[in-house]
Design a protein around this motif. Structure first.
Motif, PDB file in Angstrom:
ATOM      1  N   VAL A   1       0.935  -1.145  -0.107  1.00  0.00           N
ATOM      2  CA  VAL A   1      -0.075   0.118   0.036  1.00  0.00           C
ATOM      3  C   VAL A   1       0.916   1.201  -0.045  1.00  0.00           C
ATOM      4  N   TYR A   2       0.875   1.951  -1.200  1.00  0.00           N
ATOM      5  CA  TYR A   2       1.901   3.083  -1.358  1.00  0.00           C
ATOM      6  C   TYR A   2       1.397   4.485  -0.995  1.00  0.00           C
ATOM      7  N   PRO A   3       2.203   5.373  -0.441  1.00  0.00           N
ATOM      8  CA  PRO A   3       1.608   6.594  -0.438  1.00  0.00           C
ATOM      9  C   PRO A   3       1.334   7.088  -1.817  1.00  0.00           C
ATOM     10  N   THR A   4      -0.181   7.849  -1.786  1.00  0.00           N
ATOM     11  CA  THR A   4      -0.491   8.604  -3.240  1.00  0.00           C
ATOM     12  C   THR A   4      -1.306   9.497  -3.177  1.00  0.00           C
ATOM     13  N   VAL A   5      -1.878  10.183  -4.184  1.00  0.00           N
ATOM     14  CA  VAL A   5      -2.516  11.361  -4.220  1.00  0.00           C
ATOM     15  C   VAL A   5      -3.836  10.897  -5.005  1.00  0.00           C
ATOM     16  N   ALA A   6      -4.795  12.052  -4.842  1.00  0.00           N
ATOM     17  CA  ALA A   6      -5.964  11.880  -5.740  1.00  0.00           C
ATOM     18  C   ALA A   6      -5.817  11.677  -6.969  1.00  0.00           C
ATOM     19  N   GLY A   7      -6.492  10.589  -7.738  1.00  0.00           N
ATOM     20  CA  GLY A   7      -6.245  10.447  -9.228  1.00  0.00           C
ATOM     21  C   GLY A   7      -4.990   9.553  -9.567  1.00  0.00           C
ATOM     22  N   LEU A   8      -4.575   8.712  -8.384  1.00  0.00           N
ATOM     23  CA  LEU A   8      -3.466   7.889  -8.576  1.00  0.00           C
ATOM     24  C   LEU A   8      -3.922   6.594  -7.763  1.00  0.00           C
TER      25      LEU A   8
END
Length: 705
Positions: free
Chosen positions: A155-162
């Motif tokens: 489970v990776y750090p992410t942002v909206a839209g990814l």
């Protein structure tokens, strides 16, 4: 060890080239990846998981344990959209006689289609007790009977839209493409710290796709040998970049600044004119700076010292050496108030000796500024003091030989480079002296500041009185006001510091304006002044002059008085909402009192959340303030509590160079990296260059200022 499932759809090619000129042309996940800085294959490979989920096994619903994240397969027996206080999708599934309710507050038509009655689904989520029996809120759904993963799911750090699925595919393919060949020869590995069984490629592949036998919690505490290897590589990259920056600077040429010998030399005349004698620490540091200025390579020195240790006089003597050698000196401070404090002291010390000091700030009138620029360009002004205005394009020096930056952590890389790049005559690079009243802990000096020579003022001038520090609840505010009356009756003065200027809906903090009105009403006959950063410069100067002269009894201020303000008659500092301030900032503010002969005190007023207690971090900060006055111990505790950001300021322009290693917990690895870096650079420069490029890319530029 698997890298990517053969059937995984292709992720977009991630270029190793610099980002295009117009990133706005990107859309969707690609744009989101660029927002995270995921441009090169190595950026993706080094984007490590926050945590891991075990989706490699199934349990029967009848055997599942409440409170755990479980994965089971079941048949849908009912599904409907209901309104139970809010609209939600509720499905019932059964498996082997056990029943469970699945509940979704946010759902799409595809979710309803996946949960048609009679469908067999795979469900993953936390099993809870609900009103109607077993419940899973917002579970992950997939097709029952599909192959189970062969490794833990990252489970990776992410942002909206990814989405995670997109990111996982992109990283899996980057792992296959990236050059992960070995850059650390075996003879440099310390087997007491690093297992020879792990190289960089194995460690990265393992952490992206750990086998199901690994416990996710063990991976998350970052003590696994794979983590140790990556933290060691990261620290080595940083040390190599620092060593390279030092080597590059050593190839530059700076003017040799040596003052004429004898009692008529400007530094000697300045020493004779000073109304005090230098401390042993000041004499030592002055000698270190003078030795640097006498060399052909540019000085790159950090002068650190606790509050009140006398850094300004060291800067004045360094400037005197440069001026006596026929060169100009520039001193830049982050605020106009601090710059003006320096200007006042330097003019008082140097003007009687025939040195012309120019003043440059953004608030100057045009005529005054034009005249100052002309004197600087002609070389008539030997010393220039100011704010960011000193580095503006229209400021042209005739012969800049020395640049001094105070409170250096408040300036960004570009600002420091701009001052350094005010090139002196004949292409010489000016010497650079950076000053900080926030002492740098040893581990930071070894890592982020390893490319600097560090001078330390570890001795306070005589005459400083100890400051008693007390922590009080805001409920005892009335007692504090009584204490202020007592100090004023003895002819003393008081600071009252507030964190905000005006009301904020986001933070329930008293503001400086309201506190000023409150104290004015509570202290009739006393002049209570207000000072904050939004006031015009002339008004700020007038308020500070009135406080310094004793006309003002109580100064209500924001943190604009944090550094540089010196009023020996002020004996009480009250800091409101002290729980909101950083530890080094509290220490700086406390340093505004205790500068005279009178006994001084600092009161830290705090306000706990309604019905609760202060958080542990806030309690640790306030406890540290009571327990120690030593700036170096304060700095050590601040690093432990907050991490390096407080000390680094804008040195990395918001991009931390250490993502995985911890300077305190990984001190042994840092020592290893410091030892190995110069050897690797000397014996294997090609491997060293590849290692830095792999880990830092263009971020190593942040170390050059």
């Amino acid at each position: 060890m698997p890298v990517a499932p053969a059937s995984a759809p292709a992720a977009p090619e991630v270029s190793s080239a610099p980002p295009p000129a117009k990133p706005a042309a990107l859309s969707g996940p690609q744009k989101a990846m660029r927002k995270l800085g995921l441009v090169r294959d190595m950026d993706l490979v080094l984007h490590l998981p926050l945590r891991w989920e075990d989706a490699t096994r199934l349990v029967r619903l009848v055997d599942a344990r409440v409170g755990e994240v479980v994965q089971f397969e079941a048949t849908v027996t009912a599904c409907e959209v209901v309104n139970r206080g809010r609209r939600q999708l509720v499905a019932t599934v059964e498996d082997g006689g056990a029943r469970c309710e699945l509940r979704f507050f946010h759902f799409y038509p595809t979710t309803r289609r996946a949960l048609e009655v009679g469908a067999r689904v795979r469900v993953r989520g936390e099993l809870r007790h609900g009103l109607f029996g077993l419940t899973v809120m917002h579970p992950t759904l997939s097709v029952a009977g599909s192959p189970l993963p062969s490794s833990l799911t990252p489970v990776y750090p992410t942002v909206a839209g990814l989405p995670q699925t997109y990111l996982r595919r992109a990283i899996a393919q980057a792992l296959q493409r990236a050059d992960l060949s070995e850059t650390i020869p075996p003879e440099f590995l310390d087997q007491n710290l690093l297992s020879p069984a792990w190289n960089g490629r194995l460690a990265l592949t393992f952490l992206h796709q750990p086998p199901p036998t690994e416990c996710p919690q063990t991976l998350e505490d970052r003590q696994h040998p794979a983590w140790q290897r990556l933290k060691a590589e990261e620290l080595l990259a940083q040390q190599l970049a620092q060593a390279q920056a030092r080597r590059e600077r050593a190839r530059l040429r700076a003017p040799v600044l040596v003052s004429a010998p004898g009692p008529q030399a400007l530094p000697e005349r300045l020493l004779a004119a000073l109304p005090f004698a230098l401390t042993g620490a000041q004499n030592r540091v002055v000698a270190e700076v003078a030795a640097d200025l006498a060399r052909e390579r540019p000085m790159h020195r950090l002068l650190q010292g606790d509050v009140g240790s006398g850094k300004t006089v060291v800067a004045a003597l360094a400037a005197a050496v440069a001026i006596d050698a026929g060169w100009q000196c520039a001193l830049m401070a982050p605020t106009e108030l601090l710059a003006e404090q320096h200007f006042g002291k330097l003019v008082a010390w140097l003007a009687p000796l025939g040195v012309e000091v120019a003043w440059l700030t953004g608030s100057q009138k045009k005529a005054e500024r034009t005249a100052a620029l002309a004197r600087i360009a002609s070389g008539q002004a030997a010393l220039v003091v100011g704010t960011h205005a000193v580095i503006q394009a229209q400021v042209q020096f005739a012969r800049l030989g020395l640049a001094i930056i105070d409170e250096q952590h408040r300036f960004g890389v570009a600002q420091r480079l701009a001052l350094r790049d005010k090139q002196a005559a004949n292409g010489f690079e000016p010497h650079l002296l950076m000053m900080s009243a926030t002492p740098i802990p040893r581990t930071l000096a070894m890592s982020y500041y390893a490319d600097l020579d560090v001078s330390t003022l570890d001795e306070l001038p005589p005459g400083r009185t100890p400051v008693l520090t007390r922590v009080l609840s805001n409920a005892r505010r009335g007692e504090v006001v009584e204490r202020i009356r007592g100090q004023l009756a003895q002819g003393r003065q008081v600071y009252w510091v507030c964190p905000l200027i005006e009301e904020s809906e986001a933070l329930d903090l008293r503001n400086a304006t309201a506190t000023h009105a409150e104290l004015t009403a509570a202290l009739p006959g006393v002049t209570v002044a207000l000072l904050h950063s939004r006031m015009p410069a002339a008004d700020k100067r007038a308020v500070m002059a009135a406080f310094a002269s004793g006309e003002v009894g109580v100064l209500v201020s924001t943190t604009v008085i944090e550094v540089g303000v010196d009023v020996p008659n002020a004996s009480l500092m009250v800091i409101e909402h002290a729980e909101r301030f950083g530890l080094s900032q509290l220490h700086q503010l406390r340093g505004r009192v205790g500068r005279g002969a009178a006994a001084s005190a600092c009161v830290l007023l705090y306000e706990a959340p309604e019905g609760g207690r202060l958080g542990e971090t806030a309690r640790e900060r306030l406890r540290a303030m009571v327990e120690t006055h030593d700036g170096f111990e304060i700095a050590r505790r601040d690093l432990a509590i907050r991490g390096p950001g407080e000390f680094l300021g804008a040195r990395q322009s918001g991009t931390p160079l250490l993502r995985f290693a911890d300077l305190t917990a990984d001190a042994a690895l840092l020592e290893w990296a410091r030892r190995v870096a110069p050897q690797l650079l000397e014996r294997h420069p090609d491997l060293a260059a590849r290692h830095v490029a792999r880990w830092l890319g263009g971020k190593s530029d942040f170390l050059k200022a």
